[in-house]
Enzyme design. Structure first.
Site, PDB file in Angstrom:
ATOM      1  N   ASP A  33      -6.842   8.133  -0.063  1.00  0.00           N
ATOM      2  CA  ASP A  33      -6.028   7.208   1.050  1.00  0.00           C
ATOM      3  C   ASP A  33      -4.916   7.765   1.588  1.00  0.00           C
ATOM      4  OD1 ASP A  33      -7.882   5.185  -0.007  1.00  0.00           O
ATOM      5  OD2 ASP A  33      -6.378   4.744  -1.915  1.00  0.00           O
ATOM      6  N   ASN A  49      -8.557   7.951  -6.321  1.00  0.00           N
ATOM      7  CA  ASN A  49      -9.560   7.033  -6.362  1.00  0.00           C
ATOM      8  C   ASN A  49     -10.895   7.739  -7.269  1.00  0.00           C
ATOM      9  OD1 ASN A  49      -8.625   5.212  -4.288  1.00  0.00           O
ATOM     10  ND2 ASN A  49      -8.889   6.751  -2.951  1.00  0.00           N
ATOM     11  N   GLU A 103       0.835  -1.088  -0.046  1.00  0.00           N
ATOM     12  CA  GLU A 103      -0.087   0.118  -0.035  1.00  0.00           C
ATOM     13  C   GLU A 103       0.958   1.204   0.032  1.00  0.00           C
ATOM     14  OE1 GLU A 103      -2.894   0.452  -0.511  1.00  0.00           O
ATOM     15  OE2 GLU A 103      -4.093  -1.294   0.024  1.00  0.00           O
ATOM     16  N   ASN A 110      -8.784   5.289   3.917  1.00  0.00           N
ATOM     17  CA  ASN A 110      -9.636   5.868   2.887  1.00  0.00           C
ATOM     18  C   ASN A 110     -10.608   6.996   3.715  1.00  0.00           C
ATOM     19  OD1 ASN A 110     -12.508   5.930   1.330  1.00  0.00           O
ATOM     20  ND2 ASN A 110     -10.667   6.192   0.132  1.00  0.00           N
ATOM     21  N   SER A 140     -12.537  10.156  -3.274  1.00  0.00           N
ATOM     22  CA  SER A 140     -11.835   9.995  -1.902  1.00  0.00           C
ATOM     23  C   SER A 140     -10.297   9.938  -2.008  1.00  0.00           C
ATOM     24  CB  SER A 140     -12.486   8.848  -1.227  1.00  0.00           C
ATOM     25  OG  SER A 140     -12.158   7.446  -1.857  1.00  0.00           O
ATOM     26  N   ASP A 167     -14.023   7.715  -6.852  1.00  0.00           N
ATOM     27  CA  ASP A 167     -15.183   8.378  -6.196  1.00  0.00           C
ATOM     28  C   ASP A 167     -14.564   9.798  -5.338  1.00  0.00           C
ATOM     29  OD1 ASP A 167     -13.209   7.641  -3.948  1.00  0.00           O
ATOM     30  OD2 ASP A 167     -15.068   6.360  -2.979  1.00  0.00           O
TER      31      ASP A 167
END
Ligand code: NAG
Length: 144
Positions: free
Chosen positions: A68, A62, A50, A75, A66, A64
């Site tokens: 991270d 992302n 990650e 998130n 959002s 949408d």
């Protein structure tokens, strides 16, 4: 310009990139080895995939909208508040708290995430790169 560079320095000053075994030890000290049945190697693999063990990692891509945050790439839609993304803020924190070298906040939030039914499967990188693999190399040579 000089001012901007200085501010950038201050903003990054308390970020940290962990070495693999160093991070494994921190996770173990925070009780992550076996937490909800999840092995230390799974947590180390997850963090590697990650964020490459970087507490300052941010992913703003992302679909949408959002974002991270941090070493676990937590998130903003579900777990933290960045003041922009509509959020349920399940960890009850500001997203910026996930970016510092005080990893207690990020670890407690990761614990909260895996208490939900999907567990560690919440992380796409874990499903794609760690699940059902031999992860022994992630904790090898760490003396744990
Ligand atoms: C996992 O990999 C290690 C190192 O390559 C090996 O020693 C071990 O036998 C493997 N474990 C399994 C269950 O395959």
């Amino acid at each position: 310009m000089r001012c901007l560079v200085f501010l950038l320095f201050v903003a990054l000053a308390n970020a940290k990139v962990y070495e693999r075994c160093e991070w494994a030890r921190v996770l173990k000290n925070y009780g992550m080895d076996g937490y909800r049945g999840i092995s230390l190697a799974d947590w180390v693999c997850l963090s590697h995939r990650e964020s490459n063990y970087n507490t300052a990692a941010i992913n703003p891509y992302n679909t949408d909208g959002s974002i991270d945050y941090g070493i676990f790439q937590i998130n903003s839609r579900w777990w933290c508040n960045n003041g922009v993304t509509p959020t349920s803020n399940g960890c009850n924190i500001r997203c910026s708290e996930l970016l510092t070298d005080n990893v207690r906040v990020a670890i407690n939030c990761a614990k909260r995430v895996v208490r939900d039914p999907q567990g560690i499967g919440a992380w796409v990188a874990w499903r794609n790169h760690c699940k059902n693999r031999n992860l022994s190399s992630y904790v090898a040579g760490c003396g744990l």
